[in-house]
Scaffold this motif. Structure first.
Motif, PDB file in Angstrom:
ATOM      1  N   PRO A 138     -23.322  38.302   2.136  1.00 16.63           N
ATOM      2  CA  PRO A 138     -23.323  37.312   3.211  1.00 16.63           C
ATOM      3  C   PRO A 138     -22.293  37.575   4.304  1.00 16.63           C
ATOM      4  O   PRO A 138     -22.339  36.945   5.357  1.00 16.63           O
ATOM      5  N   SER A 139     -21.386  38.526   4.092  1.00 14.45           N
ATOM      6  CA  SER A 139     -20.417  38.855   5.141  1.00 14.45           C
ATOM      7  C   SER A 139     -21.018  39.820   6.169  1.00 14.45           C
ATOM      8  O   SER A 139     -20.411  40.092   7.196  1.00 14.45           O
TER       9      SER A 139
ATOM     10  N   GLU B  97     -29.041  51.656  -7.342  1.00 13.74           N
ATOM     11  CA  GLU B  97     -30.477  51.587  -7.157  1.00 13.74           C
ATOM     12  C   GLU B  97     -30.882  50.439  -6.240  1.00 13.74           C
ATOM     13  O   GLU B  97     -32.047  50.325  -5.883  1.00 13.74           O
ATOM     14  N   LYS B  98     -29.958  49.589  -5.878  1.00 15.04           N
ATOM     15  CA  LYS B  98     -30.227  48.434  -5.032  1.00 15.04           C
ATOM     16  C   LYS B  98     -29.929  48.777  -3.577  1.00 15.04           C
ATOM     17  O   LYS B  98     -29.155  49.662  -3.274  1.00 15.04           O
ATOM     18  N   SER B  99     -30.548  48.030  -2.667  1.00 12.75           N
ATOM     19  CA  SER B  99     -30.274  48.162  -1.234  1.00 12.75           C
ATOM     20  C   SER B  99     -29.454  46.963  -0.794  1.00 12.75           C
ATOM     21  O   SER B  99     -29.753  45.832  -1.180  1.00 12.75           O
ATOM     22  N   VAL B 100     -28.437  47.211   0.007  1.00 12.52           N
ATOM     23  CA  VAL B 100     -27.579  46.129   0.498  1.00 12.52           C
ATOM     24  C   VAL B 100     -28.130  45.626   1.823  1.00 12.52           C
ATOM     25  O   VAL B 100     -28.371  46.393   2.753  1.00 12.52           O
ATOM     26  N   TYR B 101     -28.335  44.327   1.876  1.00 12.20           N
ATOM     27  CA  TYR B 101     -28.801  43.644   3.084  1.00 12.20           C
ATOM     28  C   TYR B 101     -27.780  42.589   3.462  1.00 12.20           C
ATOM     29  O   TYR B 101     -27.033  42.100   2.618  1.00 12.20           O
TER      30      TYR B 101
END
Length: 182
Positions: free
Chosen positions: A159-160, A23-27
């Motif tokens: 952070p990568s 349900e989360k978005s990766v930024y």
């Protein structure tokens, strides 16, 4: 031998954890952000260690409009932004000073900054977030997005990665969406 019950419990919880992550978005550490209200795209740094978001502004002036508090400022991004921006003042934020910023003669351990609400688009997500105004022209990124705003975006920050969400793609009639707590 004692670990087997814990391993079994972990395996039972694993599907629930992956569902929550889905349900989360990766930024990434850095993202393109559209200041929707201003029609301007800027690079942003996503900082889970910061609580609030900060936008680079100069010549910040508080004033009253019809008895309500407002703020007038110029974007401190480049020389192109020479027109003032006026927005209602949401509140005043007290930002802790770092050890190197502390002036013992002032006797204040914080800096008071005006806070406004802005609609920010990252990737396909449009959210209204609170942004404090301060001169960030010495920094590489004119917009810093802190943990309060990241929660509104249901963000997982890797952070990568850099610019994982791509260019902002919110349609002009987009809805600002709900927060995770709503």
């Amino acid at each position: 031998m004692r670990l087997k019950p814990f391993a079994s419990l972990f395996c039972l919880l694993l599907p629930g954890l992956s569902l929550a992550a889905a349900e989360k978005s990766v930024y990434g550490l850095n993202e393109h952000a559209m200041l929707f209200n201003l029609g301007l795209q800027v690079p942003a740094k996503l900082d889970t260690g910061a609580k609030t978001a900060s936008l680079s502004a100069r010549d910040i002036e508080r004033f009253k409009r019809e008895g309500e508090p407002w703020v007038r400022f110029y974007l401190a991004i480049d020389d192109v932004h020479s027109h003032p921006i006026e927005r209602p003042l949401a509140r005043i934020s007290k930002i802790k000073r770092r050890a190197g910023d502390y002036d013992p003669e002032e006797e204040k351990t914080y800096t008071a900054r005006p806070v406004i609400e802005l609609d920010i688009c990252m990737g396909q997500a449009l959210r209204t977030i609170e942004v404090n105004l301060t001169d960030r022209s010495a920094f590489q990124y004119p917009l810093l997005i802190g943990s309060d705003a990241l929660k509104r975006f249901s963000a997982l920050v890797d952070p990568s990665l850099k610019y994982a969400a791509g260019k902002p793609g919110c349609p002009p009639d987009a809805n600002t969406g709900a927060t995770p707590n709503e």
